[in-house]
Design an enzyme around this catalytic site. Structure first.
Site, PDB file in Angstrom:
ATOM      1  N   TYR A   1      36.517  14.639  85.560  1.00 24.28           N
ATOM      2  CA  TYR A   1      37.774  14.466  84.826  1.00 24.28           C
ATOM      3  C   TYR A   1      37.662  13.766  83.474  1.00 24.28           C
ATOM      4  O   TYR A   1      38.649  13.629  82.776  1.00 24.28           O
ATOM      5  CB  TYR A   1      38.803  13.747  85.703  1.00 24.28           C
TER       6      TYR A   1
ATOM      7  N   ARG B   1      36.558   1.264  82.104  1.00 20.11           N
ATOM      8  CA  ARG B   1      35.783   1.351  83.336  1.00 20.11           C
ATOM      9  C   ARG B   1      34.554   2.207  83.035  1.00 20.11           C
ATOM     10  O   ARG B   1      34.651   3.424  82.928  1.00 20.11           O
ATOM     11  CB  ARG B   1      36.650   2.024  84.416  1.00 20.11           C
TER      12      ARG B   1
ATOM     13  N   HIS C   1      35.135   5.286  89.526  1.00 15.66           N
ATOM     14  CA  HIS C   1      36.189   4.448  90.117  1.00 15.66           C
ATOM     15  C   HIS C   1      35.603   3.609  91.249  1.00 15.66           C
ATOM     16  O   HIS C   1      35.784   2.399  91.301  1.00 15.66           O
ATOM     17  CB  HIS C   1      37.320   5.322  90.629  1.00 15.66           C
TER      18      HIS C   1
END
Ligand SMILES: Cc1ncc(C[n+]2csc(CCOP(=O)(O)OP(=O)(O)O)c2C)c(N)n1
Ligand SMILES: Cc1ncc(C[n+]2csc(CCOP(=O)(O)OP(=O)(O)O)c2C)c(N)n1
Ligand SMILES: [Mg+2]
Ligand SMILES: [Mg+2]
Lengths: 324, 363, 324, 363
Positions: D273, D260, D264
């Protein structure tokens, strides 16, 4: 006094709970490094470690099921369900296990599990991110169900919930996460199962909880201009219900409107209406009226302003109680 | 990839077996075990006594003293073998048929009967026995067990968790989620699946196309199939798996290949869905007979011993029966007690109202 | 006219539905060879084959989830949940998928799925086998919820449910499965969403559904001896609610008692009480009173006679409405 | 049994790859595929156009025109490769990020945007496109897909079903139950898991300890890991799996190993993160660049072609943008319509009351 958003007040409350009791754990999806999608658990993993702030696999049944096991081993897990609409995969663990195990054990087992659920609409989200599933849980004996509406309560209620030996469903008003208030970090809160009269009034009693409390206070303020004196009660606890506060108020005002975001049909407001009518039958000048969501799934966000009860719809119901 | 579930007489090749149906001791390269004569006699006693309790319970149900009973007939070795592998510090999570494990955990059998009689939904103290309450919602206890095992990890304790479930239960989402959790957190847990070939009327093929123990490989931990009618093998395999768990080697799944000799419960009529010769084939693999044969052949026990055990079983049966009949019905207020740990205004009001209402009849 | 038990009437109804429409499937745990633990699907697999009467793996979410897929492919699955207490693993599929998919598709997709649930107590069973989870589903917009109470209705209602293009939760009164009645297999039934007045009366309206209808009829018969004339209404449909029948009745009688087995708190009776009070405010001589289960998990069977509302508790509530 | 999820640059050995990141065509013993120049150019075009749609959507969200957007950036090859493997008769069940598959199924991109703008919770006709609605409750569509595949079986149709889900979704009970159902009923289905290494902020290790494609082995059907950034490999592997399904060989799980590249969703901040160098390593494996390199090197396309596609993309972007902005808000009554297929007294009453209430404001 510290100025905190509701989200930050929860964060501070959780932090304090974790400091006070090493058995308190936080678990859920993205609660660790990310600090939760609403940042309610921000910084906790950094300070308390991965063993106490647990990023779980993506499965809600697993979150509640393993939390039950951890509780059986003496821990006090605080679980986050990422959004209201995602609590249903955990419905079985909550309804058949979490709620019923203490009785099943004849009181030998305590299950101090807190299930935090950001709830409600008004943030322009996609499907399943704006729901109000409280009635599913208030109808489930064995659970306590509470809903905070403001930073001050959020801070003490989350701590009281963690300290409580019963399983608790803890609703957090998503669209109020960024509301601010001055919080006295040392002041004790009202007991967890008590309602609060947040505005005194003599003409009609308006009952709400969670995100709708603010809407109702705004409605009351608007009504004041029209010379109508509305009392507003923030339930805080939905199960058990602090029915005496309601009875006292409605006996005095003779009129009552309850408001929530969930669909009206078989919603929590039905219980309020039924119970208040039982208690205050001779005092009621009008039936208890309910304002809430429609008997439809939560609509796409471009329509949510129609679905969510607003000041006008609340006052319309108030007006209708005066038409009797 | 075809169904590999010989419910008939032939043992599948990958089965760990230490004692044949004829009572011959066989070697196994990975799972050997040394048992003293005393230990074998003790296992035999366990097997006989739990079968006796079970028989008595079935009889009590037939006589209307229990609402229902889920018989363990045929599964004694799986339960005693695994149950005796546990240390006191280990924790066990049963489904609803684990009367043999309950026996190993010193739970009074009458308490089990109480549940099926309807005097409580639980009855024993899970903490006292390190034996959780029976769980009726299929598979849900698997997650509790993994959570408990995660607690053991956090405590740094020298203990493991075992969770019991059936072949049918392997289809539940919860059981599969528990595999994921256990694997991801490397939890000290043993998944003990009693594959008794049936989930009520549904044969194993309705739950899986491949042997169940292979499920574990999809989740990254070992799966082992053991002869579930061989108490030695069940003991050996479970002991090793528990030890691995305690030592931080993570989960193991054990498939105990066995057979439900009786009905699903006393409410069930298995003649509607299965053939008698299947049962006959499995009778030859009886878990008790083979230990008896082994004891006999190796002169580790004599007729007197067997008679003594039978007498003990009879006495136990009688005792269980009489204490079951003497179980008092709980008082009405028990409906309300222990629903919550703390005070609860709604419930307190309902309790008071109902007791007042009841008192009205006595006037 | 054929004399049928309620279970057999359902069986005959299902058989007829399957004969009429080759797209109708039956699926669930043990529904095939065994014919279901209550034999409601007895003989169907033998006659319609394993492709139409499907013994499924043991997982309720799987049953409903695959039924949705089959419905999307044009089938009409009738799913059996073996016992009330085991519907919760399927809660997510029912609440977030089955109920919401038609709206999500803007009406392009229809989901004619029937979820049969044997419900209620009184059969001396162990935990999770005696529950009444209707309120969880009546509160879920997008579902229809019905409950049959007798063999005659059972026979037509199940056929109507199968024919209906909306998802339906179909409650069957477990302890009445063996009740018998003469059923005219050719007679059409009352439309699925209509209530039936099963006994006329003038003093008080007693509302029930499913297993409690019989109890209420017995209560009415007993009350007659005391000179009290009770009207009994069998709701049949819980969502939608045939509110006009109720309004007409309560307007006439001025008193109303609702009875169900589920816990009273936030139960379906709350909706009845609230709605009837809104409609009949000026006619009510007393508040609508509710009789039901307590706010506890269903108790062990030796206590269930205390938990289940019986004739005495129903009549006690009737008496209380006369005390106002 | 340690985590085997190199989120960095190194491809794991078991990966099926037909086109390297550098645009070199490589052979594979099991999955070879013949593609004409025209076919490759067409795949390239798909990849570029869906990326452009995605970029436009992100921009529209930034400008407040969409509530949120889930970007497919980096996953174009997995989606176009698998999407182009489908025949018209096949049915696809997406999650919420399958804009590339939607493209292959001829769903107007503006309809996807409408969902994220909040004008509907669906928007297209799943039957018309054989492309189901987006499903937001993670994993729940896997069971729908299996049920649909069981319907195909019953119809005796020459078709298969494909279901898309992420690495995170593999932890859901529903997805695992769908594996069981598919295996037991030998359903014609392909499980297409886009392992993009992240479930919001959680890395793959939070969902599994072993490579995801191995999950299938625990359920008795084949699992394959394919280079998810290689459109040729994704096409070849999916085509084969679909064909197997149509031929009655049952389910296959495909793990498309990808990344990805974006957040998100537009609400997410991945810098909290994950490290930037992980992203950099994956940029070198871009799914579009390698096809471009391949076309160039093999002189299957010239500069003019690439410019033409870019121009087409720009035009498409503009078109999507303007039609998105023109999307009307639904009228209030849309809240009530289509909740039920038939009349529903409660809803009908609420609709009428609310519309009357609204009309009151207009007076
Ligand atoms: C969630 C759930 N669904 C259905 C049931 C009803 N039920 C009770 S036992 C059983 C079969 C269990 O089979 P298995 O797991 O093989 O265990 P066994 O009874 O063979 O020991 C079923 C379907 C249940 N108890 N829980
Ligand atoms: C049942 C459920 N729980 C939680 C969420 C919130 N959520 C949305 S996307 C997501 C992560 C999904 O990860 P993955 O399956 O890997 O798919 P990806 O987004 O990477 O494509 C989560 C937790 C959800 N949509 N549904
Ligand atoms: Mg079994
Ligand atoms: Mg992912």
């Amino acid at each position: 006094m510290t100025t905190l958003t509701l989200a930050k007040a929860l964060n501070e409350g959780l932090r304090r709970s974790m400091e006070d009791d090493p058995k308190v754990l936080v678990m859920g999806e993205d609660v660790g490094k990310l600090g939760g999608v609403f940042r309610v658990t921000d910084g906790l993993q950094k300070d308390f470690g991965e063993d106490r702030v647990i990023d779980t696999p993506l499965a809600e049944s697993g979150i509640i099921g393993t939390a039950i096991g951890l509780a059986l081993r003496g821990y006090r897990p605080v679980c986050e369900i990422q959004f209201d609409g995602f609590v249903f995969p955990a419905a079985d663990q909550i309804i058949t296990q979490l709620a019923k195990m203490p009785l099943r054990s004849l009181g030998t087992l305590k299950l101090p599990v807190v299930v935090r659920i950001p709830c409600g609409g008004g943030i322009g989200a996609v499907e399943h991110h704006s729901e109000s599933p409280e009635a599913y849980f208030t109808h489930t004996a064995g659970l306590r169900v509470v809903a905070c509406s403001n930073p001050v309560d959020a801070y003490t209620m989350i701590q009281d919930a963690v300290r409580c030996d019963d399983p608790i469903i803890f609703f957090e008003p998503k669209r109020r996460y960024w509301d601010k208030a001055d919080v006295d970090l040392a002041a004790p809160g009202l007991p967890l199962d008590r309602a609060r009269t947040v505005r005194q009034g003599s003409d009609v009693t308006l009952i709400a909880y969670g995100p709708m409390v603010k809407t109702c206070l705004e409605a009351a303020a608007a009504a004041e201009e029209d010379g109508r004196d509305i009392e507003v009660i923030d339930l805080r606890s939905l199960n058990p219900l602090d029915v005496d506060v309601l009875t006292e108020s409605v006996t005095r005002t003779g009129r009552c409107v309850v408001a929530h975001e969930a669909p009206v049909f078989t919603g929590y407001g039905a219980e309020l209406a039924a119970r208040i009518t039982e208690r205050c039958f001779y005092s009621l000048e009008a039936p208890v009226l309910r304002v809430g969501g429609f008997s439809t799934p939560y609509p796409p966000s471009r329509l949510e302003d129609h679905y969510l009860p607003d000041l006008d719809r609340v006052l319309d119901a108030v007006d209708r109680t005066f038409a009797y | 990839m075809t169904a590999d579930a010989p419910r008939g007489a032939d043992a599948p090749p990958e089965l760990v077996q230490l004692l044949t149906p004829e009572g011959e001791r066989v070697e196994h390269p990975d799972y050997d075990i040394e048992l003293t004569a005393e230990e074998v006699r003790s296992l035999y006693r366990d097997l006989v006594l739990v079968r006796r309790i079970d028989l008595e319970a079935v009889a009590l149900q037939r006589q209307g003293e229990l609402g229902i009973w889920a018989s363990l007939l045929g599964q004694e070795a799986a339960q005693i073998g695994s149950g005796r592998a546990l240390t006191d510090a280990d924790m066990a999570f049963p489904t609803y048929r684990e009367h043999g494990v309950a026996w190993c955990r010193d739970v009074d059998p009458v308490k089990l009967l109480g549940l099926f009689r309807g005097v409580s939904n639980g009855g024993w103290d899970p903490v006292e026995h390190n034996f959780h309450l029976y769980t009726i919602v299929i598979g849900s206890q698997a997650l509790h067990a993994v959570g408990y095992a995660m607690g053991i990890q956090r405590d740094g304790a020298e203990a493991a968790t075992i969770v019991y479930f059936g072949d049918g239960a392997t289809s539940q989402g919860d059981v599969n989620e528990s595999f994921i959790w256990a694997s991801v957190f490397n939890a000290p847990i043993v998944f003990f699946c009693q594959n008794n070939q049936w989930a009520i009327s549904e044969p194993l093929e309705k739950q899986t196309k491949i042997p169940l123990y292979k499920r574990a490989s999809g989740f990254g931990f070992p799966g082992i199939r053991v002869d579930g009618n061989d108490v030695f093998a069940c003991l050996a395999v479970t002991r090793r798996a528990l030890q691995n768990a305690r030592e931080g080697q993570g989960p193991t799944m054990i498939e105990a290949f066995t057979y439900r000799m009786g009905a699903h419960t006393t409410s069930d009529d298995p003649t509607r869905y299965r053939l008698a010769d299947e049962l006959e084939a499995w009778k030859l693999k009886d878990p008790i007979e083979r230990v008896k044969a082994y004891l006999f052949k190796n002169q580790l026990a004599d007729q007197e011993f067997f008679e003594k055990i039978d007498a003990e079983a009879d006495a136990l049966g009688k005792d269980v029966r009489s204490r079951c009949l003497a179980l008092p019905d709980p008082p009405p207020r028990a409906i309300f007690d222990h629903v919550y740990a703390g005070a609860h205004s709604l419930l307190d009001e309902e309790r008071e109202q109902y007791l007042t209402y009841l008192a009205g009849f006595e006037r």
